[in-house]
Design an enzyme around this catalytic site. Structure first.
Site, short mmCIF file in Angstrom:
data_model
loop_
_atom_site.label_atom_id
_atom_site.label_comp_id
_atom_site.label_asym_id
_atom_site.label_seq_id
_atom_site.Cartn_x
_atom_site.Cartn_y
_atom_site.Cartn_z
CB SER A 7 50.59 -13.91 69.05
OG SER A 7 49.97 -14.87 69.88
CE LYS A 44 49.84 -12.65 73.32
NZ LYS A 44 49.39 -13.65 72.35
CB SER A 103 53.48 -14.96 72.44
OG SER A 103 52.39 -14.53 71.65
#
Length: 440
Positions: A137, A140, A194
């Site tokens: 993640s 991102k 997230s």
């Protein structure tokens, strides 16, 4: 013909590895004592003065972690020598690189990491800075660096069925299909919790006519613009995808672009936010909290991003400020025991803050630097130089003077060679005149 030969010669010179002048080289990196190599191997890392041959193998400080069951790691792309020297030749190592005289960095479980100065761009040290890893993640952040300047945070948008297409059991913030949210709310859902559905929505909204696919394509274009040559996004969220890779160095470039945006800095330090009720979908509002423990437990924390998949293991990006100095840490492939990812990041930040302000083993290239000149290559552009504020710096010029001298001398050599050939032909063919035409 003469022009063609000159072009070929000049191209060959421009594509040759570019040595760094001694006056511009960074301090000689050195080994830290009592260290182990990434992945528990015998150590393949080397340290080297930029522009010199490799000095010797140096192992990264590692601490033992409990064995875990994980999917087989995907094969990374073939190593590209030019990509591995972006930021300086000393960074082209799978092992440890630290400034001369620096104390040993902390032993952690991460397989690769880097510590850098957010403002000057100087790299303070790293372990396998250009080794490929899977991002989870922390990808991102690339989405944020790409889409935050494109999207109006006050705009209200509708979440679609395609946005909700995420891997079952994966991280989600709790958006609902048909729900209407401000883009700011979706950003908070992405960065605090997230949310993978939030990532899909933001990629679609910023991706133009091609939707989320266009968003991923824009992410890859942004990575290339930033100089993150080892980063390739397949999913906007960081959920594992075939061919999806990054490196600790690339993550530092991406994080620097994020922290340059005031809106991102505000979101990254937000401790809690409210996801509003959706009466049409009969859902109540609820609060979310920031999952990055650094902002609660580390003095001067600026925020960052956590990540985890079974394949990538734990990944982390964090930044903090101390005495007017802002540092960022990125790490890949960590295990949560004996210390969690953010704690490993905090330990590396402490180590970075303990170093002198002028400590450096390389630097973070500037956005657009590697693509500013079509003939430029990373080895010529990315040599470490004096610290330069991110907002005021342009393409590096270190070492460029010698390159043009070589091109000029090579061109002169080609001209001399052609002159000799023409003189030789005139001796053999007396019927020819200077312009190459023949008498009837």
């Amino acid at each position: 013909m003469r022009a063609a030969l000159l072009a070929v010669t000049a191209s060959a010179v421009l594509l040759a590895p570019a040595p760094v002048p001694a006056a511009a080289a960074a301090p000689t990196p050195t080994a830290a004592p009592e260290a182990t190599a990434p992945g528990g191997s015998t150590g393949t890392g080397v340290t080297a003065t930029p522009g010199s041959a490799a000095a010797r193998a140096v192992r990264c400080p590692r601490v033992a972690a409990p064995a875990v069951s994980r999917p087989p790691r995907p094969s990374p792309p073939p190593a590209v020598a030019q990509a591995r020297v972006v930021g300086g030749a000393a960074l082209a190592t799978g092992g440890l690189v630290v400034p001369a005289g620096a104390g040993a960095p902390p032993a952690i479980t991460a397989t690769s990491w880097i510590v850098a100065d957010l403002d000057s761009g100087q790299v303070l040290g790293g372990c396998g800075p250009h080794e490929y890893g899977t991002p989870a993640s922390v990808q991102k952040l690339l989405l944020a660096a790409t889409m935050m300047p494109r999207l109006d945070p006050a705009q209200t948008v509708t979440v679609t069925e395609a946005d909700m297409n995420i891997e079952p059991g994966s991280s989600a913030v709790g958006l609902v299909e048909g729900g209407r949210y401000t883009i700011e709310t979706i950003w908070l859902g992405l960065l605090l919790n997230s949310g993978n559905e939030a990532a899909n929505a933001l990629a679609r909204l910023g991706g133009g006519p091609d939707g989320a696919a266009g968003g991923v394509r824009a992410m890859n274009e942004q990575a290339h613009h930033l100089g993150a040559l080892q980063t390739h996004a397949v999913t906007p969220s960081g959920l594992d995808g075939r061919g999806q890779f990054t490196s600790a160095y690339d993550l530092a470039l991406i994080a620097r672009a994020c922290f340059a945006q005031p809106t991102f800095r505000r979101y990254a330090l937000t401790r809690q936010a409210t996801i509003p009720a959706q009466p049409a979908q009969r859902t109540k509002g609820f609060q979310i909290q920031n999952e990055n423990q650094l902002i609660y437990r580390y003095p001067g924390a600026l925020g960052g991003k956590t990540g985890f998949t079974d394949l990538a293991r734990h990944t982390y990006v964090g930044a903090a400020e101390r005495d007017g100095r802002r540092l960022v840490v990125t790490l890949l492939g960590a295990e949560p025991a004996p210390t969690r990812g953010w704690e490993q990041g905090a330990a590396l930040l402490d180590w970075g803050f303990s170093l002198p302000r002028d400590a450096s083993v390389g630097r973070l290239v500037e956005p657009g630097e590697l693509t500013a000149t079509p003939s430029a290559v990373p080895s010529a552009l990315a040599a470490p130089g004096a610290p330069r504020p991110a907002a005021a710096s342009g393409p590096a010029r270190t070492g460029s003077g010698w390159l043009w001298w070589v091109v000029a001398l090579s061109g002169a050599g080609v001209l001399a060679l052609l002159g000799g050939l023409l003189w030789h032909r005139r001796r053999r063919l007396p019927g020819q005149i200077d312009n190459g035409a023949r008498h009837p």
